[in-house]
Write a protein that holds these residues in place. Structure first.
Motif, PDB file in Angstrom:
ATOM      1  N   ALA A 162      42.916   4.978 -47.019  1.00  0.00           N
ATOM      2  CA  ALA A 162      44.279   5.103 -45.985  1.00  0.00           C
ATOM      3  C   ALA A 162      45.870   4.851 -46.962  1.00  0.00           C
ATOM      4  O   ALA A 162      46.862   5.321 -45.842  1.00  0.00           O
ATOM      5  N   HIS A 163      45.581   4.945 -47.970  1.00  0.00           N
ATOM      6  CA  HIS A 163      46.864   5.295 -49.004  1.00  0.00           C
ATOM      7  C   HIS A 163      46.596   6.469 -49.331  1.00  0.00           C
ATOM      8  O   HIS A 163      47.885   6.098 -50.593  1.00  0.00           O
ATOM      9  N   THR A 164      46.231   7.376 -49.683  1.00  0.00           N
ATOM     10  CA  THR A 164      46.303   8.553 -49.869  1.00  0.00           C
ATOM     11  C   THR A 164      47.110   9.553 -49.565  1.00  0.00           C
ATOM     12  O   THR A 164      47.672   9.376 -48.321  1.00  0.00           O
ATOM     13  N   ASP A 165      47.352  10.836 -50.584  1.00  0.00           N
ATOM     14  CA  ASP A 165      48.592  12.142 -49.391  1.00  0.00           C
ATOM     15  C   ASP A 165      47.996  12.425 -48.918  1.00  0.00           C
ATOM     16  O   ASP A 165      48.816  13.230 -47.998  1.00  0.00           O
ATOM     17  N   ALA A 166      46.784  12.792 -49.031  1.00  0.00           N
ATOM     18  CA  ALA A 166      45.828  14.129 -47.845  1.00  0.00           C
ATOM     19  C   ALA A 166      44.725  13.199 -48.186  1.00  0.00           C
ATOM     20  O   ALA A 166      44.296  12.970 -49.259  1.00  0.00           O
ATOM     21  N   VAL A 167      43.848  13.982 -46.684  1.00  0.00           N
ATOM     22  CA  VAL A 167      42.769  13.986 -46.991  1.00  0.00           C
ATOM     23  C   VAL A 167      41.675  15.656 -46.976  1.00  0.00           C
ATOM     24  O   VAL A 167      41.929  16.290 -46.257  1.00  0.00           O
ATOM     25  N   VAL A 168      40.802  14.793 -47.304  1.00  0.00           N
ATOM     26  CA  VAL A 168      39.142  16.144 -47.502  1.00  0.00           C
ATOM     27  C   VAL A 168      38.773  15.843 -46.628  1.00  0.00           C
ATOM     28  O   VAL A 168      37.510  14.842 -46.864  1.00  0.00           O
ATOM     29  N   ILE A 169      37.770  16.449 -45.871  1.00  0.00           N
ATOM     30  CA  ILE A 169      36.717  15.934 -45.217  1.00  0.00           C
ATOM     31  C   ILE A 169      35.502  17.188 -45.390  1.00  0.00           C
ATOM     32  O   ILE A 169      36.161  18.427 -44.734  1.00  0.00           O
ATOM     33  N   ASP A 170      34.444  16.686 -46.227  1.00  0.00           N
ATOM     34  CA  ASP A 170      33.474  17.924 -46.780  1.00  0.00           C
ATOM     35  C   ASP A 170      32.531  17.678 -45.444  1.00  0.00           C
ATOM     36  O   ASP A 170      31.741  17.073 -45.311  1.00  0.00           O
ATOM     37  N   LEU A 171      32.122  19.055 -44.591  1.00  0.00           N
ATOM     38  CA  LEU A 171      31.795  19.368 -43.778  1.00  0.00           C
ATOM     39  C   LEU A 171      30.334  20.607 -43.715  1.00  0.00           C
ATOM     40  O   LEU A 171      29.395  20.357 -43.197  1.00  0.00           O
ATOM     41  N   ARG A 172      29.991  20.784 -45.844  1.00  0.00           N
ATOM     42  CA  ARG A 172      29.447  22.076 -45.245  1.00  0.00           C
ATOM     43  C   ARG A 172      27.881  21.468 -45.139  1.00  0.00           C
ATOM     44  O   ARG A 172      27.191  22.286 -45.341  1.00  0.00           O
ATOM     45  N   ASP A 173      27.736  20.515 -45.430  1.00  0.00           N
ATOM     46  CA  ASP A 173      26.396  20.114 -45.055  1.00  0.00           C
ATOM     47  C   ASP A 173      25.824  19.448 -44.377  1.00  0.00           C
ATOM     48  O   ASP A 173      24.588  18.268 -44.347  1.00  0.00           O
ATOM     49  N   ASN A 174      26.647  19.396 -42.991  1.00  0.00           N
ATOM     50  CA  ASN A 174      26.548  18.044 -42.320  1.00  0.00           C
ATOM     51  C   ASN A 174      25.875  19.005 -41.237  1.00  0.00           C
ATOM     52  O   ASN A 174      26.516  19.725 -40.455  1.00  0.00           O
ATOM     53  N   GLY A 175      24.486  18.556 -40.606  1.00  0.00           N
ATOM     54  CA  GLY A 175      23.563  19.417 -39.317  1.00  0.00           C
ATOM     55  C   GLY A 175      24.820  18.612 -38.231  1.00  0.00           C
ATOM     56  O   GLY A 175      23.731  19.281 -36.911  1.00  0.00           O
ATOM     57  N   GLY A 176      25.046  17.596 -38.163  1.00  0.00           N
ATOM     58  CA  GLY A 176      25.862  17.141 -36.544  1.00  0.00           C
ATOM     59  C   GLY A 176      25.396  16.428 -36.609  1.00  0.00           C
ATOM     60  O   GLY A 176      25.140  15.239 -37.593  1.00  0.00           O
ATOM     61  N   GLY A 177      25.119  15.873 -35.093  1.00  0.00           N
ATOM     62  CA  GLY A 177      24.729  13.859 -34.919  1.00  0.00           C
ATOM     63  C   GLY A 177      25.544  13.677 -33.631  1.00  0.00           C
ATOM     64  O   GLY A 177      25.580  14.332 -32.735  1.00  0.00           O
ATOM     65  N   SER A 178      26.034  12.667 -33.702  1.00  0.00           N
ATOM     66  CA  SER A 178      26.471  11.538 -32.548  1.00  0.00           C
ATOM     67  C   SER A 178      27.982  12.754 -31.940  1.00  0.00           C
ATOM     68  O   SER A 178      28.975  12.687 -32.866  1.00  0.00           O
ATOM     69  N   PRO A 179      28.408  13.121 -30.394  1.00  0.00           N
ATOM     70  CA  PRO A 179      29.771  12.370 -30.886  1.00  0.00           C
ATOM     71  C   PRO A 179      30.400  11.727 -30.957  1.00  0.00           C
ATOM     72  O   PRO A 179      32.073  12.049 -30.008  1.00  0.00           O
ATOM     73  N   ALA A 180      29.973  10.582 -30.529  1.00  0.00           N
ATOM     74  CA  ALA A 180      31.113   9.241 -30.406  1.00  0.00           C
ATOM     75  C   ALA A 180      31.155   9.320 -31.352  1.00  0.00           C
ATOM     76  O   ALA A 180      32.601   9.157 -32.189  1.00  0.00           O
ATOM     77  N   MET A 181      31.227   9.673 -32.744  1.00  0.00           N
ATOM     78  CA  MET A 181      31.396  10.141 -33.898  1.00  0.00           C
ATOM     79  C   MET A 181      32.205  10.440 -34.950  1.00  0.00           C
ATOM     80  O   MET A 181      33.643  10.223 -35.017  1.00  0.00           O
ATOM     81  N   ALA A 182      32.165  11.776 -34.493  1.00  0.00           N
ATOM     82  CA  ALA A 182      32.910  12.786 -34.613  1.00  0.00           C
ATOM     83  C   ALA A 182      34.210  12.735 -33.280  1.00  0.00           C
ATOM     84  O   ALA A 182      35.719  12.947 -34.101  1.00  0.00           O
ATOM     85  N   MET A 183      34.048  11.729 -32.273  1.00  0.00           N
ATOM     86  CA  MET A 183      35.846  11.709 -31.396  1.00  0.00           C
ATOM     87  C   MET A 183      36.430  10.632 -31.986  1.00  0.00           C
ATOM     88  O   MET A 183      37.453  10.450 -32.247  1.00  0.00           O
ATOM     89  N   TYR A 184      35.453   9.697 -32.875  1.00  0.00           N
ATOM     90  CA  TYR A 184      35.629   8.474 -33.437  1.00  0.00           C
ATOM     91  C   TYR A 184      36.567   9.185 -34.541  1.00  0.00           C
ATOM     92  O   TYR A 184      37.888   7.976 -34.842  1.00  0.00           O
ATOM     93  N   LEU A 185      36.103   9.888 -35.420  1.00  0.00           N
ATOM     94  CA  LEU A 185      36.989   9.936 -36.156  1.00  0.00           C
ATOM     95  C   LEU A 185      38.428  10.701 -36.606  1.00  0.00           C
ATOM     96  O   LEU A 185      39.134  10.348 -37.128  1.00  0.00           O
ATOM     97  N   ALA A 186      38.115  11.931 -35.131  1.00  0.00           N
ATOM     98  CA  ALA A 186      39.837  12.670 -34.939  1.00  0.00           C
ATOM     99  C   ALA A 186      40.181  11.536 -34.741  1.00  0.00           C
ATOM    100  O   ALA A 186      40.949  11.549 -35.125  1.00  0.00           O
ATOM    101  N   SER A 187      39.945  10.134 -34.040  1.00  0.00           N
ATOM    102  CA  SER A 187      41.093   9.097 -33.291  1.00  0.00           C
ATOM    103  C   SER A 187      41.676   8.989 -34.971  1.00  0.00           C
ATOM    104  O   SER A 187      43.140   8.408 -33.896  1.00  0.00           O
ATOM    105  N   ALA A 188      40.774   9.425 -35.793  1.00  0.00           N
ATOM    106  CA  ALA A 188      42.020   8.212 -36.604  1.00  0.00           C
ATOM    107  C   ALA A 188      43.212   9.277 -37.554  1.00  0.00           C
ATOM    108  O   ALA A 188      43.982   9.283 -38.487  1.00  0.00           O
ATOM    109  N   PHE A 189      43.386  10.742 -37.012  1.00  0.00           N
ATOM    110  CA  PHE A 189      44.070  11.288 -37.351  1.00  0.00           C
ATOM    111  C   PHE A 189      45.122  12.148 -35.959  1.00  0.00           C
ATOM    112  O   PHE A 189      46.161  13.262 -36.138  1.00  0.00           O
TER     113      PHE A 189
END
Length: 427
Positions: A162-189
């Motif tokens: 929460a107090h970082t100056d920028a955020v890097v999210i690494d999906l290079r080894d992510n094969g997917g899953g639930s859109p519910a989580m994807a949309m929830y994480l997107a709502s954080a930005f």
């Protein structure tokens, strides 16, 4: 949970898939059942008819007769269907029950996702105050559950950064899953009123928004966001970067993703096979299209192996470009310089010696700096006589030379401008 069955199917493939049955197969019957599942459920009605007809014709021509093992037949059918839609997959029937002594080896779906921390492999605060998440899977979120462990894991990760100056999210080894989580994480930005959330369109034309039922409470709508992707990034791991890229909220780094934009679920067949069939297509309200086949296209294309450091450096540069205070900007530039420095081959033996209470020595082709009984630093050469401290890019060691060009001492330098007293060489 809405997507739990589909996720369980995907997890079973992730952890080794389903074993083949030992009973003889009728490949033509199996193929016909797979064709029926596709024809009845695939979101593209015309495409479903075409695919099903092609499978039946191939079966009648004997194309699958040689596959008398369920696993081999499942692999052949999956390979045949993948070019149509990246979400298609076929799994053979479960094997016979495990012997009693092996029964305890089974791990159910809930334990599997718990043991991979609901996809959150690691979190770090990188030097320069850059938040980093290595996310390997988008677990489902049940918003009706008071204490959904998946949502709690996501909230814990976001709060940590929460107090970082920028955020890097690494999906290079992510094969997917639930859109519910994807949309929830997107709502954080994204701002609460954002219209960027993806929607589904099924075979009847019905459209369903994927906007999270409960968006993240404290979104960071201005924090620089970098998302790393590769050709392994698929499905929800494509929806997430595509949506944020389309909304202008993220910079995508790496290689084009897999290109699988559909929602899928397993369909059981009478012969015991399971067919993973896309039942809806995911679309962006901003672009009115998706990344099917083409993949999410990075804003910055680069080698997958170097993407983490590239994303880290890019995040730091964005912080500097936004007008960071000079002291922070200097520190960030030091780190950027260190991350981008090519390997410099220095004659390490020349620097080995005793410098006051500091011993510099070579071990396993690495130059180490040790003061007293403290854990040693590993030094990496940036240029002649200048080394960075591995893992601490805001610290450097500079070796000094006398009038005859011999190494005479060293100083430790810090990015905020201070320098240690010179330690003179004693040998």
């Amino acid at each position: 949970m809405r997507h739990a069955t589909a996720l369980a199917f995907a997890i079973s493939l992730l952890f080794g898939g389903l074993a083949s049955a030992s009973e003889p197969l009728d490949p033509r019957r199996v193929v016909d059942e797979v064709a029926n599942a596709i024809e009845a459920n695939y979101f593209d009605v015309a495409g479903a008819r075409t695919a099903a007809s092609a499978l039946r014709t191939e079966a009648e021509d004997g194309a699958y007769d040689r596959y008398l093992d369920s696993e081999q037949l499942a692999v052949a059918l999956t390979r045949r269907l993948k070019p149509i839609d990246g979400h298609f997959g076929v799994a053979g029937p479960p094997s016979a029950p495990a012997p009693e002594e092996e029964a305890g080896l089974h791990i159910d779906y809930e334990d599997q996702v718990r043991r991979i921390n609901y996809g959150f492999r690691s979190l770090e605060i990188l030097p320069g105050n850059i938040g980093y998440i290595d996310l390997r899977f988008f677990a489902d979120i049940d918003f009706d559950a008071a204490k959904s462990p998946e949502k709690m894991a996501a909230d814990a990760a976001l709060q940590t950064l929460a107090h970082t100056d920028a955020v890097v999210i690494d999906l290079r080894d992510n094969g997917g899953g639930s859109p519910a989580m994807a949309m929830y994480l997107a709502s954080a930005f994204l701002p609460p009123e954002s219209n960027a959330y993806m929607f589904e369109r099924d075979r009847t034309g019905t459209e369903t928004s994927l906007r999270p039922a409960e968006p993240y409470a404290q979104p960071r709508v201005d924090v620089p966001l970098i998302i790393l992707i590769s050709a392994r990034s698929a499905s929800a791991a494509e929806a997430f970067p595509y949506m944020l890229q389309s909304a202008g909220r993220a910079t995508i780094v790496g290689q084009p993703s897999m290109g699988a934009a559909s929602m899928a679920q397993p369909i059981a067949t009478p012969s015991g096979f399971s067919v993973f069939v896309p039942f809806a297509v995911t679309l962006s309200p901003l672009t009115q299209t998706n990344w099917e086949r083409s993949g999410v296209q990075p804003d910055i294309v680069g080698p997958v192996e170097d993407a983490r450091n590239h994303g880290w450096a890019l995040a730091l540069q964005k912080v500097v470009d936004r007008g960071a205070p000079e002291a922070i900007a200097v520190e960030d530039r030091w780190i950027i310089e260190t991350l981008g420095a090519p390997d410099y081959k220095a004659p390490l033996d020349h620097y080995a010696g005793q410098y006051g209470d500091v011993r510099v020595f070579v071990e396993n082709e690495r130059l180490l700096y040790r003061q007293g009984q403290r854990p040693p630093w590993t030094l990496r050469a940036l240029s002649v006589d200048l080394f960075t401290v591995e893992g601490e890019p805001t610290q450097r060691v500079r070796f000094n030379r006398d009038g005859q060009g011999r190494i005479s001492g060293l100083n430790v330098l810090w990015s905020e401008g201070s320098t240690s007293p010179a330690a003179l060489r004693q040998d």
